[in-house]
Motif scaffolding. Structure first.
Motif, PDB file in Angstrom:
ATOM      1  N   CYS A 124       0.808  -1.220   0.000  1.00 49.21           N
ATOM      2  CA  CYS A 124       0.000   0.000   0.000  1.00 49.21           C
ATOM      3  C   CYS A 124       0.843   1.272   0.000  1.00 49.21           C
ATOM      4  N   SER A 125       2.113   1.151  -0.271  1.00 53.16           N
ATOM      5  CA  SER A 125       2.996   2.318  -0.215  1.00 53.16           C
ATOM      6  C   SER A 125       2.809   3.218  -1.436  1.00 53.16           C
ATOM      7  N   VAL A 126       3.186   4.476  -1.257  1.00 51.83           N
ATOM      8  CA  VAL A 126       3.112   5.477  -2.323  1.00 51.83           C
ATOM      9  C   VAL A 126       4.530   5.918  -2.651  1.00 51.83           C
ATOM     10  N   ASP A 127       4.859   5.943  -3.932  1.00 52.44           N
ATOM     11  CA  ASP A 127       6.194   6.332  -4.380  1.00 52.44           C
ATOM     12  C   ASP A 127       6.245   7.851  -4.550  1.00 52.44           C
ATOM     13  N   LYS A 128       6.832   8.537  -3.583  1.00 48.96           N
ATOM     14  CA  LYS A 128       6.926  10.002  -3.643  1.00 48.96           C
ATOM     15  C   LYS A 128       8.024  10.479  -4.579  1.00 48.96           C
ATOM     16  N   GLN A 129       8.864   9.535  -5.037  1.00 50.73           N
ATOM     17  CA  GLN A 129       9.922   9.913  -5.969  1.00 50.73           C
ATOM     18  C   GLN A 129       9.378  10.133  -7.383  1.00 50.73           C
ATOM     19  N   MET A 130       8.200   9.566  -7.651  1.00 54.85           N
ATOM     20  CA  MET A 130       7.566   9.760  -8.955  1.00 54.85           C
ATOM     21  C   MET A 130       7.078  11.201  -9.096  1.00 54.85           C
ATOM     22  N   GLU A 131       6.928  11.619 -10.334  1.00 59.16           N
ATOM     23  CA  GLU A 131       6.367  12.943 -10.592  1.00 59.16           C
ATOM     24  C   GLU A 131       4.951  13.001 -10.039  1.00 59.16           C
ATOM     25  N   GLY A 132       4.604  14.126  -9.406  1.00 55.43           N
ATOM     26  CA  GLY A 132       3.265  14.282  -8.842  1.00 55.43           C
ATOM     27  C   GLY A 132       2.263  14.799  -9.858  1.00 55.43           C
ATOM     28  N   PRO A 133       0.997  14.908  -9.436  1.00 55.81           N
ATOM     29  CA  PRO A 133       0.499  14.662  -8.089  1.00 55.81           C
ATOM     30  C   PRO A 133       0.428  13.170  -7.735  1.00 55.81           C
ATOM     31  N   HIS A 134       0.630  12.875  -6.448  1.00 57.32           N
ATOM     32  CA  HIS A 134       0.564  11.499  -5.979  1.00 57.32           C
ATOM     33  C   HIS A 134      -0.836  11.132  -5.494  1.00 57.32           C
ATOM     34  N   ILE A 135      -1.546  12.128  -4.946  1.00 57.99           N
ATOM     35  CA  ILE A 135      -2.833  11.882  -4.296  1.00 57.99           C
ATOM     36  C   ILE A 135      -3.886  12.834  -4.853  1.00 57.99           C
ATOM     37  N   LEU A 136      -5.067  12.311  -5.118  1.00 66.71           N
ATOM     38  CA  LEU A 136      -6.225  13.120  -5.506  1.00 66.71           C
ATOM     39  C   LEU A 136      -7.228  13.099  -4.354  1.00 66.71           C
ATOM     40  N   ILE A 137      -7.652  14.285  -3.911  1.00 70.71           N
ATOM     41  CA  ILE A 137      -8.729  14.408  -2.923  1.00 70.71           C
ATOM     42  C   ILE A 137      -9.899  15.110  -3.588  1.00 70.71           C
ATOM     43  N   TYR A 138     -11.077  14.545  -3.475  1.00 70.48           N
ATOM     44  CA  TYR A 138     -12.278  15.168  -4.047  1.00 70.48           C
ATOM     45  C   TYR A 138     -13.457  14.883  -3.122  1.00 70.48           C
ATOM     46  N   HIS A 139     -14.642  15.397  -3.490  1.00 78.05           N
ATOM     47  CA  HIS A 139     -15.815  15.274  -2.620  1.00 78.05           C
ATOM     48  C   HIS A 139     -17.048  14.989  -3.476  1.00 78.05           C
ATOM     49  N   THR A 140     -17.534  13.750  -3.446  1.00 74.08           N
ATOM     50  CA  THR A 140     -18.777  13.440  -4.161  1.00 74.08           C
ATOM     51  C   THR A 140     -19.918  14.285  -3.597  1.00 74.08           C
ATOM     52  N   HIS A 141     -19.939  14.444  -2.281  1.00 78.54           N
ATOM     53  CA  HIS A 141     -20.959  15.268  -1.620  1.00 78.54           C
ATOM     54  C   HIS A 141     -20.297  16.528  -1.061  1.00 78.54           C
ATOM     55  N   VAL A 147      -6.622   7.825  -4.611  1.00 72.85           N
ATOM     56  CA  VAL A 147      -7.828   8.635  -4.802  1.00 72.85           C
ATOM     57  C   VAL A 147      -8.622   8.609  -3.498  1.00 72.85           C
ATOM     58  N   ILE A 148      -8.865   9.784  -2.914  1.00 71.56           N
ATOM     59  CA  ILE A 148      -9.591   9.886  -1.645  1.00 71.56           C
ATOM     60  C   ILE A 148     -10.876  10.678  -1.854  1.00 71.56           C
ATOM     61  N   ASP A 149     -12.003  10.058  -1.577  1.00 74.89           N
ATOM     62  CA  ASP A 149     -13.298  10.722  -1.594  1.00 74.89           C
ATOM     63  C   ASP A 149     -13.634  11.062  -0.137  1.00 74.89           C
ATOM     64  N   LEU A 150     -13.551  12.349   0.214  1.00 70.17           N
ATOM     65  CA  LEU A 150     -13.723  12.777   1.603  1.00 70.17           C
ATOM     66  C   LEU A 150     -15.154  13.241   1.847  1.00 70.17           C
ATOM     67  N   HIS A 151     -15.812  12.589   2.791  1.00 65.41           N
ATOM     68  CA  HIS A 151     -17.203  12.886   3.166  1.00 65.41           C
ATOM     69  C   HIS A 151     -17.270  13.226   4.645  1.00 65.41           C
ATOM     70  N   ARG A 152     -18.490  13.562   5.089  1.00 64.86           N
ATOM     71  CA  ARG A 152     -18.818  13.506   6.508  1.00 64.86           C
ATOM     72  C   ARG A 152     -20.085  12.657   6.630  1.00 64.86           C
ATOM     73  N   ASP A 153     -20.229  11.979   7.767  1.00 64.98           N
ATOM     74  CA  ASP A 153     -21.338  11.060   7.968  1.00 64.98           C
ATOM     75  C   ASP A 153     -22.584  11.806   8.436  1.00 64.98           C
ATOM     76  N   GLY A 154     -23.704  11.114   8.423  1.00 70.60           N
ATOM     77  CA  GLY A 154     -24.940  11.632   8.983  1.00 70.60           C
ATOM     78  C   GLY A 154     -25.370  10.735  10.137  1.00 70.60           C
ATOM     79  N   VAL A 155     -25.561  11.307  11.339  1.00 71.23           N
ATOM     80  CA  VAL A 155     -25.926  10.519  12.514  1.00 71.23           C
ATOM     81  C   VAL A 155     -27.111  11.169  13.210  1.00 71.23           C
TER      82      VAL A 155
END
Length: 426
Positions: A211-228, A300-308
């Motif tokens: 599960c490691s990420v190679d930071k030596q590669m050209e970026g971007p390494h990580i995508l953060i987005y929000h479906t909601h 790829v990270i889809d960042l949400h918040r929960d509903g409780v």
């Protein structure tokens, strides 16, 4: 007179049968304590009707036997012989009931502490009024951007406290326990009643995944987005994206870049302005466009918040600071009613599970209590675009913006523990 006698006899007979069931359950429970847990070909012969009765009485006879609800003959039988859809359904219902009880207990505890946190938060805000507001840089026209106009993060945020990443584990799990299906399910997962954890049978395969990420590669390494993208919090200002889940994504991107050296693309496209319906379908073309433009993106990270429930507060004190609890979420493309959902294929499902499992373990070892159990649901949730795809539920609508922002710091550290290869759990 005869009718009364007949009713009385039936009542006595019914009570007698019930007592036999309870006593039998207790005897079986106690007899199993002295046996080995993992006999490969162990057989538990219980008539089907009796199994149903035992299932209903599980909490009671487990208590009588001194096990405190830890396990039961039917639960043990299920883990070894889960080949019946009806039995699987019973077990999932039992898990769901136990989760509901835990949620109620947590809500009561949090309600008792709520006044303390509110008073402390008010004091903090009062003291901040007298402080000079630091200069803050934000994205230009960041609200609801199109796919091609996102940013590789270069933001700055207001830091209210000095967070120190935990260097030592507070809890350590044995390797053999992490390869034990029953142990992993009990300690790291909540399973929605719509699905079954069939994909988790291959724990050795999941734990062996890199599960490691190679930071030596050209970026971007990580995508953060929000479906909601419009998900907000207790004190959010709906017109200010920085107080919504987008603001949390911006801060998380900054921490990962500044503190841990990752190149992060934060996409602020909006797919739920008028309605949340079909938000995943609406977001898919933008994701495909971004990943085509930056094929080097590894995570790829889809960042949400929960509903409780409104009386539930997902908060934990870390280093004396209130932080929103969060959890890692997986879609299995598997429904109890329909089986494999062939119309939602996900070739990356096992890799997705491997990543969230390792993150869940790291979180519980370094920050016990900060994360909720990983959640498994039936559908796909756009997690098929990369092997290292994550859906994170950061807090809920009852958290404050401050609690959400505070939690971004340990969340970034947990991500780095696994992405950097420091924690592999192989």
């Amino acid at each position: 007179m005869r009718r009364r006698r007949k009713k009385k006899m039936l009542l006595i007979l019914g009570v007698f049968c019930l007592l036999i069931c309870i006593v039998s359950g207790v005897l079986i429970e106690n007899s199993r304590q002295g046996t080995e847990k993992d006999k490969a070909n162990e057989q538990v012969f219980i008539p089907f009707l009796f199994r149903e009765i035992v299932y209903e009485l599980h909490p009671f006879y487990a208590y009588l036997s001194g096990r405190g609800g830890d396990s039961s003959p039917i639960a043990d039988y299920l883990w070894d012989h889960a080949d019946s859809d009806k039995i699987k359904k019973y077990h999932l219902e039992l898990l769901e009931k136990e989760n509901e009880v835990a949620a109620i207990e947590q809500a009561v505890l949090e309600e008792e502490n709520a006044s303390f946190f509110i008073e402390k938060e008010n004091k903090n805000r009062e003291s901040l009024k007298n402080e000079e507001e630091p200069e803050t840089k934000y994205f230009i026209n960041e609200f609801c951007l199109t796919a091609g106009s996102g940013f590789v993060s270069n933001v700055e945020s207001i830091v209210r406290f000095s967070f120190r990443p935990e260097e030592m584990k507070r809890v350590s799990y044995r390797k053999e326990d992490l390869h034990d299906f029953k142990f992993v399910m009990e300690h790291f997962y909540t399973v929605d009643a719509s699905t079954s954890p069939v994909a988790l049978n291959e724990l050795s395969e999941l734990l062996a995944y890199d599960c490691s990420v190679d930071k030596q590669m050209e970026g971007p390494h990580i995508l953060i987005y929000h479906t909601h993208s419009q998900e907000g919090f207790r004190d959010s200002v709906q017109s200010d994206a920085n107080t919504l889940i987008q603001g949390a994504g911006k801060l998380l991107a900054e921490i990962l870049r500044e503190e841990y050296g990752y190149s992060v693309y934060h996409h602020t496209g909006c797919y739920d302005i008028d309605t949340r319906d079909d938000a995943y379908a609406k977001a898919a073309p933008a994701l495909e466009e971004i990943l085509a433009q930056y094929p080097q993106i590894q995570v790829v990270i889809d960042l949400h918040r929960d509903g409780v429930a409104e009386n539930r507060h997902l908060v934990q004190q870390v280093q004396g600071v209130p932080m929103a609890q969060f959890m890692f979420f997986n879609g299995l493309s598997y429904s109890n009613k329909k089986g494999e959902l062939s119309y939602l294929p996900n070739a990356s499902k096992m890799a997705n599970l491997a990543l969230s499992l390792k993150l869940g373990i790291a979180a519980k070892e370094y920050y016990p209590g900060l994360t909720r159990d990983n959640y498994l649901n039936a559908y796909r949730y756009n997690m098929h675009y990369r092997d290292k795809s994550l859906l994170i539920e950061l807090g809920a609508q009852t958290n404050t913006v401050e609690e959400i922002r505070n939690a971004c710091y340990p969340l970034a550290h947990i991500l780095d523990l696994v992405f950097s290869g420091k924690e592999t759990y192989q």
